[in-house]
Design a protein around this motif. Sequence first.
Motif, PDB file in Angstrom:
ATOM      1  N   GLY A  27      25.533 -14.841  12.297  1.00 28.98           N
ATOM      2  CA  GLY A  27      26.726 -15.264  13.010  1.00 28.98           C
ATOM      3  C   GLY A  27      26.571 -16.661  13.579  1.00 28.98           C
ATOM      4  O   GLY A  27      25.585 -17.350  13.322  1.00 28.98           O
ATOM      5  N   GLU A  28      27.562 -17.066  14.349  1.00 27.91           N
ATOM      6  CA  GLU A  28      27.549 -18.390  14.952  1.00 27.91           C
ATOM      7  C   GLU A  28      26.677 -18.406  16.207  1.00 27.91           C
ATOM      8  O   GLU A  28      26.067 -17.408  16.579  1.00 27.91           O
ATOM      9  CB  GLU A  28      28.990 -18.815  15.279  1.00 27.91           C
ATOM     10  CG  GLU A  28      29.907 -18.874  14.064  1.00 27.91           C
ATOM     11  CD  GLU A  28      29.507 -19.964  13.079  1.00 27.91           C
ATOM     12  OE1 GLU A  28      28.876 -20.946  13.509  1.00 27.91           O
ATOM     13  OE2 GLU A  28      29.814 -19.828  11.884  1.00 27.91           O
ATOM     14  N   GLY A  29      26.674 -19.562  16.876  1.00 27.95           N
ATOM     15  CA  GLY A  29      25.769 -19.762  18.006  1.00 27.95           C
ATOM     16  C   GLY A  29      25.948 -18.786  19.147  1.00 27.95           C
ATOM     17  O   GLY A  29      25.013 -18.502  19.890  1.00 27.95           O
ATOM     18  N   GLY A  30      27.148 -18.253  19.331  1.00 24.67           N
ATOM     19  CA  GLY A  30      27.373 -17.319  20.430  1.00 24.67           C
ATOM     20  C   GLY A  30      26.517 -16.072  20.335  1.00 24.67           C
ATOM     21  O   GLY A  30      26.106 -15.507  21.353  1.00 24.67           O
ATOM     22  N   ILE A  31      26.228 -15.628  19.110  1.00 31.10           N
ATOM     23  CA  ILE A  31      25.365 -14.457  18.929  1.00 31.10           C
ATOM     24  C   ILE A  31      23.953 -14.782  19.395  1.00 31.10           C
ATOM     25  O   ILE A  31      23.304 -13.986  20.073  1.00 31.10           O
ATOM     26  CB  ILE A  31      25.382 -14.002  17.458  1.00 31.10           C
ATOM     27  CG1 ILE A  31      26.742 -13.402  17.116  1.00 31.10           C
ATOM     28  CG2 ILE A  31      24.260 -13.006  17.186  1.00 31.10           C
ATOM     29  CD1 ILE A  31      26.873 -12.929  15.695  1.00 31.10           C
ATOM     30  N   GLY A  32      23.482 -15.967  19.047  1.00 32.22           N
ATOM     31  CA  GLY A  32      22.141 -16.360  19.473  1.00 32.22           C
ATOM     32  C   GLY A  32      22.011 -16.422  20.982  1.00 32.22           C
ATOM     33  O   GLY A  32      21.032 -15.913  21.557  1.00 32.22           O
ATOM     34  N   SER A  33      22.992 -17.014  21.646  1.00 33.66           N
ATOM     35  CA  SER A  33      22.907 -17.099  23.107  1.00 33.66           C
ATOM     36  C   SER A  33      22.998 -15.722  23.736  1.00 33.66           C
ATOM     37  O   SER A  33      22.354 -15.450  24.765  1.00 33.66           O
ATOM     38  CB  SER A  33      24.010 -18.019  23.651  1.00 33.66           C
ATOM     39  OG  SER A  33      25.295 -17.506  23.353  1.00 33.66           O
ATOM     40  N   GLY A  34      23.778 -14.822  23.116  1.00 37.83           N
ATOM     41  CA  GLY A  34      23.852 -13.457  23.632  1.00 37.83           C
ATOM     42  C   GLY A  34      22.523 -12.741  23.545  1.00 37.83           C
ATOM     43  O   GLY A  34      22.122 -12.013  24.464  1.00 37.83           O
ATOM     44  N   ILE A  35      21.798 -12.938  22.438  1.00 40.66           N
ATOM     45  CA  ILE A  35      20.474 -12.337  22.277  1.00 40.66           C
ATOM     46  C   ILE A  35      19.511 -12.882  23.331  1.00 40.66           C
ATOM     47  O   ILE A  35      18.726 -12.141  23.937  1.00 40.66           O
ATOM     48  CB  ILE A  35      19.947 -12.601  20.858  1.00 40.66           C
ATOM     49  CG1 ILE A  35      20.760 -11.797  19.835  1.00 40.66           C
ATOM     50  CG2 ILE A  35      18.461 -12.266  20.747  1.00 40.66           C
ATOM     51  CD1 ILE A  35      20.418 -12.112  18.386  1.00 40.66           C
ATOM     52  N   VAL A  36      19.578 -14.193  23.557  1.00 39.29           N
ATOM     53  CA  VAL A  36      18.656 -14.810  24.511  1.00 39.29           C
ATOM     54  C   VAL A  36      18.922 -14.321  25.929  1.00 39.29           C
ATOM     55  O   VAL A  36      17.995 -14.077  26.704  1.00 39.29           O
ATOM     56  CB  VAL A  36      18.764 -16.345  24.436  1.00 39.29           C
ATOM     57  CG1 VAL A  36      17.916 -16.995  25.520  1.00 39.29           C
ATOM     58  CG2 VAL A  36      18.320 -16.842  23.066  1.00 39.29           C
ATOM     59  N   LYS A  37      20.192 -14.141  26.289  1.00 37.69           N
ATOM     60  CA  LYS A  37      20.532 -13.738  27.657  1.00 37.69           C
ATOM     61  C   LYS A  37      20.310 -12.248  27.911  1.00 37.69           C
ATOM     62  O   LYS A  37      20.164 -11.837  29.070  1.00 37.69           O
ATOM     63  CB  LYS A  37      22.001 -14.079  27.936  1.00 37.69           C
ATOM     64  CG  LYS A  37      22.299 -15.569  27.995  1.00 37.69           C
ATOM     65  CD  LYS A  37      23.797 -15.802  28.178  1.00 37.69           C
ATOM     66  CE  LYS A  37      24.130 -17.278  28.208  1.00 37.69           C
ATOM     67  NZ  LYS A  37      25.596 -17.511  28.332  1.00 37.69           N
ATOM     68  N   HIS A  38      20.278 -11.434  26.864  1.00 35.32           N
ATOM     69  CA  HIS A  38      20.243  -9.976  27.034  1.00 35.32           C
ATOM     70  C   HIS A  38      18.976  -9.542  27.761  1.00 35.32           C
ATOM     71  O   HIS A  38      17.857  -9.943  27.412  1.00 35.32           O
ATOM     72  CB  HIS A  38      20.314  -9.299  25.668  1.00 35.32           C
ATOM     73  CG  HIS A  38      20.678  -7.855  25.743  1.00 35.32           C
ATOM     74  ND1 HIS A  38      19.784  -6.872  26.146  1.00 35.32           N
ATOM     75  CD2 HIS A  38      21.854  -7.222  25.479  1.00 35.32           C
ATOM     76  CE1 HIS A  38      20.380  -5.699  26.109  1.00 35.32           C
ATOM     77  NE2 HIS A  38      21.634  -5.886  25.714  1.00 35.32           N
ATOM     78  N   GLU A  39      19.142  -8.676  28.762  1.00 38.55           N
ATOM     79  CA  GLU A  39      18.004  -8.235  29.577  1.00 38.55           C
ATOM     80  C   GLU A  39      17.024  -7.379  28.792  1.00 38.55           C
ATOM     81  O   GLU A  39      15.853  -7.257  29.183  1.00 38.55           O
ATOM     82  CB  GLU A  39      18.511  -7.463  30.800  1.00 38.55           C
ATOM     83  CG  GLU A  39      19.296  -8.336  31.780  1.00 38.55           C
ATOM     84  CD  GLU A  39      19.730  -7.560  33.009  1.00 38.55           C
ATOM     85  OE1 GLU A  39      19.442  -6.329  33.060  1.00 38.55           O
ATOM     86  OE2 GLU A  39      20.345  -8.157  33.902  1.00 38.55           O
ATOM     87  N   GLY A  40      17.466  -6.760  27.698  1.00 43.08           N
ATOM     88  CA  GLY A  40      16.582  -5.889  26.948  1.00 43.08           C
ATOM     89  C   GLY A  40      15.608  -6.613  26.040  1.00 43.08           C
ATOM     90  O   GLY A  40      14.672  -5.996  25.515  1.00 43.08           O
ATOM     91  N   ASN A  41      15.804  -7.896  25.837  1.00 42.25           N
ATOM     92  CA  ASN A  41      14.911  -8.679  24.973  1.00 42.25           C
ATOM     93  C   ASN A  41      13.896  -9.425  25.830  1.00 42.25           C
ATOM     94  O   ASN A  41      14.256 -10.193  26.721  1.00 42.25           O
ATOM     95  CB  ASN A  41      15.727  -9.680  24.142  1.00 42.25           C
ATOM     96  CG  ASN A  41      16.736  -8.985  23.250  1.00 42.25           C
ATOM     97  OD1 ASN A  41      16.456  -7.922  22.707  1.00 42.25           O
ATOM     98  ND2 ASN A  41      17.912  -9.575  23.114  1.00 42.25           N
ATOM     99  N   ARG A  42      12.625  -9.225  25.534  1.00 42.44           N
ATOM    100  CA  ARG A  42      11.570  -9.794  26.378  1.00 42.44           C
ATOM    101  C   ARG A  42      10.853 -10.959  25.715  1.00 42.44           C
ATOM    102  O   ARG A  42      10.049 -11.632  26.354  1.00 42.44           O
ATOM    103  CB  ARG A  42      10.569  -8.694  26.740  1.00 42.44           C
ATOM    104  CG  ARG A  42      11.211  -7.567  27.561  1.00 42.44           C
ATOM    105  CD  ARG A  42      10.362  -6.314  27.577  1.00 42.44           C
ATOM    106  NE  ARG A  42       9.041  -6.547  28.104  1.00 42.44           N
ATOM    107  CZ  ARG A  42       8.048  -5.655  28.076  1.00 42.44           C
ATOM    108  NH1 ARG A  42       8.264  -4.483  27.512  1.00 42.44           N
ATOM    109  NH2 ARG A  42       6.878  -5.934  28.591  1.00 42.44           N
TER     110      ARG A  42
END
Length: 298
Positions: A27-42
């Motif tokens: 997907g576009e950049g918004g998906i990447g930023s969502g992954i980075v911000k998500h609390e479940g990803n360490r």
Amino acid sequence: MTPFNTLRMVELMNECLPAGVINAITGEGGIGSGIVKHEGNRKIVFTGSTAARQSIMRNAADTLKRLTLELGGNDVGIVLPDADIDKLAPAIFQTAFLNMGQTCAALKRLYVHESQYDALVEKLAEMARAQKVGPGMEEGVTFGPVQNRDQFDLVSELVEDARQNGARIVTGGERIGDKGYFYAPTIVADIADGTRLVDEEQFGPVLPVIRYSDVEDALRRANDNPSGLGGSVWGSDIDQARAIATRLECGTAWINNHAEVLPHCPFGGSKMSGFGVEFGLDGLLEYTQSQLLNINRG
């Protein structure tokens, strides 16, 4: 921009792995930023531009995610006066134009001693002229296109800027055909530091070749760049080449080679080319959290 091989690899892996072990999302950049911000990803491992890296660091700050960032490189090569250019020229060409120069660790600026400068420039130009440019599925094609319009425009712009600033376009320097993003393999000579094609990462089928007279000066100029992914030294005296290679400010230094990334050896950048490593034991440890167990048996 290039998802198909990764998607196919994940399909093959999922024929063997339990569901959910590995997933692919495009997907576009918004998906990447969502992954980075998500609390479940360490942990985030990213390969891409320095500008995107800065955004990732800001988005990861609130949750203190651990990061491995492998960013752009403007990889340098230094050809020493004693180099056997007849022997080394094919390897220099191959490592500069790997994947039409669209490789993070490709050799992107080459410093050559004045005693062999003209001869090596012509050898590289001969190899560039011998390439067949076209769609990759056509028989005999050795050079495909620049991957997208923005990158094609940047490559064209950097070459034109070099031309306008007095550099000599030995071969190439122009679009091929009027369809697709095909650009002729290009060797640029009589160019100096301070020109955009030398100072910036072109990420395309163009190699600027810079003349030098003093090895110490070449080393200083090689290091005078914000990028620090890889670098190489080319010469016959391995001890001398080693001494110079260890002073290059980069994550990987090669001798008589470039752009070789091995699964059992750590690979990463320095300065604006990122931090952390991939591959090898060190790369695996980047995904772990160390814990000290202290037991009082008294």
